[in-house]
Design a protein around this motif. Structure first.
Motif, short mmCIF file in Angstrom:
data_model
loop_
_atom_site.label_atom_id
_atom_site.label_comp_id
_atom_site.label_asym_id
_atom_site.label_seq_id
_atom_site.Cartn_x
_atom_site.Cartn_y
_atom_site.Cartn_z
N ILE A 132 44.97 -0.35 88.07
CA ILE A 132 44.06 -0.41 89.22
C ILE A 132 44.78 -1.14 90.33
O ILE A 132 45.41 -2.17 90.12
CB ILE A 132 42.76 -1.15 88.85
CG1 ILE A 132 42.01 -0.38 87.76
CG2 ILE A 132 41.89 -1.35 90.08
CD1 ILE A 132 40.79 -1.09 87.24
N ASP A 133 44.69 -0.60 91.52
CA ASP A 133 45.34 -1.19 92.67
C ASP A 133 44.35 -1.16 93.83
O ASP A 133 43.49 -0.30 93.90
CB ASP A 133 46.60 -0.41 93.03
CG ASP A 133 47.43 -1.12 94.09
OD1 ASP A 133 47.19 -2.32 94.34
OD2 ASP A 133 48.31 -0.48 94.66
N ALA A 134 44.47 -2.09 94.73
CA ALA A 134 43.58 -2.13 95.88
C ALA A 134 44.33 -2.69 97.09
O ALA A 134 45.22 -3.50 96.95
CB ALA A 134 42.35 -2.99 95.59
N THR A 135 43.93 -2.22 98.24
CA THR A 135 44.49 -2.72 99.48
C THR A 135 43.32 -3.13 100.36
O THR A 135 42.33 -2.41 100.47
CB THR A 135 45.31 -1.62 100.19
OG1 THR A 135 46.36 -1.21 99.33
CG2 THR A 135 45.89 -2.15 101.49
N PHE A 136 43.43 -4.28 100.98
CA PHE A 136 42.37 -4.77 101.86
C PHE A 136 42.92 -4.95 103.26
O PHE A 136 44.02 -5.46 103.44
CB PHE A 136 41.82 -6.11 101.35
CG PHE A 136 41.18 -6.01 100.01
CD1 PHE A 136 39.84 -5.66 99.90
CD2 PHE A 136 41.89 -6.23 98.85
CE1 PHE A 136 39.24 -5.53 98.65
CE2 PHE A 136 41.31 -6.11 97.60
CZ PHE A 136 39.97 -5.77 97.52
N ALA A 137 42.16 -4.51 104.23
CA ALA A 137 42.53 -4.71 105.63
C ALA A 137 41.38 -5.42 106.33
O ALA A 137 40.22 -5.02 106.19
CB ALA A 137 42.81 -3.37 106.30
N ILE A 138 41.69 -6.44 107.05
CA ILE A 138 40.67 -7.20 107.77
C ILE A 138 40.23 -6.39 108.99
O ILE A 138 41.06 -5.91 109.76
CB ILE A 138 41.21 -8.57 108.20
CG1 ILE A 138 41.56 -9.41 106.96
CG2 ILE A 138 40.21 -9.29 109.08
CD1 ILE A 138 42.24 -10.71 107.30
N ALA A 139 38.93 -6.25 109.15
CA ALA A 139 38.38 -5.56 110.31
C ALA A 139 37.74 -6.62 111.20
O ALA A 139 36.76 -7.25 110.83
CB ALA A 139 37.35 -4.52 109.88
N LYS A 140 38.31 -6.81 112.35
CA LYS A 140 37.79 -7.81 113.28
C LYS A 140 36.52 -7.28 113.94
O LYS A 140 36.46 -6.13 114.35
CB LYS A 140 38.81 -8.10 114.38
CG LYS A 140 40.13 -8.61 113.86
CD LYS A 140 40.06 -10.07 113.54
CE LYS A 140 41.45 -10.56 113.14
NZ LYS A 140 41.45 -11.86 112.60
N GLY A 141 35.50 -8.12 114.00
CA GLY A 141 34.25 -7.72 114.66
C GLY A 141 34.42 -7.71 116.17
O GLY A 141 35.21 -8.43 116.74
N GLY A 142 33.62 -6.87 116.81
CA GLY A 142 33.62 -6.83 118.28
C GLY A 142 34.63 -5.93 118.76
O GLY A 142 35.08 -5.46 119.62
#
Length: 59
Positions: free
Chosen positions: A49-59
């Motif tokens: 199992i692998d996962a990638t996370f990307a931060i989504a900036k609000g606004g």
């Protein structure tokens, strides 16, 4: 960013959320994995199992 042939993104998201609550996707993936295993096409020693996370900036 959905292709033009798909419904509105809100409709797609609502359906996805419904499927998640009903565990539809989990059951479908489980059925696929079981069928592959039964046909000798899934080697669980090779699975991960692998996962990638990307931060989504609000606004």
């Amino acid at each position: 960013m959905l292709p033009q042939s798909h419904p509105n993104y809100k409709t797609v998201h609502r359906r996805f959320q419904t499927w998640c609550r009903a565990e539809t996707l989990r059951r479908a993936l489980k059925d696929i994995a079981n069928e592959l295993r039964d046909n000798g096409m899934l080697d669980e020693e090779e699975c991960f199992i692998d996962a990638t996370f990307a931060i989504a900036k609000g606004g």
